[in-house]
Write a protein that holds these residues in place. Sequence first.
Motif, PDB file in Angstrom:
ATOM      1  N   GLU A  59       0.829  -1.205   0.000  1.00 23.06           N
ATOM      2  CA  GLU A  59       0.000   0.000   0.000  1.00 23.06           C
ATOM      3  C   GLU A  59       0.863   1.253   0.000  1.00 23.06           C
ATOM      4  N   ARG A 101      -8.116  -3.885  -4.164  1.00 21.91           N
ATOM      5  CA  ARG A 101      -8.523  -3.728  -2.764  1.00 21.91           C
ATOM      6  C   ARG A 101      -7.832  -2.513  -2.124  1.00 21.91           C
ATOM      7  N   ILE A 102      -6.543  -2.321  -2.419  1.00 26.17           N
ATOM      8  CA  ILE A 102      -5.814  -1.166  -1.889  1.00 26.17           C
ATOM      9  C   ILE A 102      -6.434   0.123  -2.408  1.00 26.17           C
ATOM     10  N   LYS A 153      -9.456   0.672  -3.451  1.00 29.18           N
ATOM     11  CA  LYS A 153     -10.776   0.905  -2.844  1.00 29.18           C
ATOM     12  C   LYS A 153     -10.612   1.411  -1.411  1.00 29.18           C
ATOM     13  N   ARG A 154      -9.649   0.859  -0.687  1.00 32.11           N
ATOM     14  CA  ARG A 154      -9.432   1.241   0.706  1.00 32.11           C
ATOM     15  C   ARG A 154      -9.007   2.701   0.838  1.00 32.11           C
TER      16      ARG A 154
END
Length: 188
Positions: free
Chosen positions: A147, A182-183, A185-186
């Motif tokens: 990330e 996923r990163i 979106k986070r």
Amino acid sequence: MQQIRDNLERMVKLSDEDWNIFSSKLIRQEFSKKTAILHIGHVESYLSFIEKGIVRYYIPSENKDLTFTFVFDGEFTSGYDSFITRLPVNYTIETLADTILWRLSYNDLQYIYAKTEIGNTIGRLASEVLFLKKSKRELSLLNDSAEQRYLNLFTEQPQLIQKIPQKYLASYIGITPQALSRIRKRIS
């Protein structure tokens, strides 16, 4: 060509005479998107400056390519290990967008080193920039989370990150495209 002089003069002042010798050796080349500018097994012949475009360095694989560097507008690019050793590379460099390069051949760089007062300084400074990028990348891989590596890339080149396909970004960060989704979106 003025962009190159401006870039070099951020590091060192060039006399008109030295610039004329240096610039007379530059070759302008245009490449279409998805063109290999250095193939695995070949020796790098050029130190290049990107006027416009993006290039990607990767190790081809049957399963998935391993991307390890991106280079953007206004930066030097080269298979520099091969350029200085005159040995073949074990990776490929390709364009990710239509790209304009100003290229200096190995022999012409040797000539510039011999004939100009500033040539060795330019060569040293260009190699230092390439080395520092490589060191930063290696340290990031060892110390930062995936990330954080994504956020660093996003911070350093926010306008360009949209131009790089997600699968290449994921490979560069060392994760799958799904994990990158996923990163993203986070942090959105």
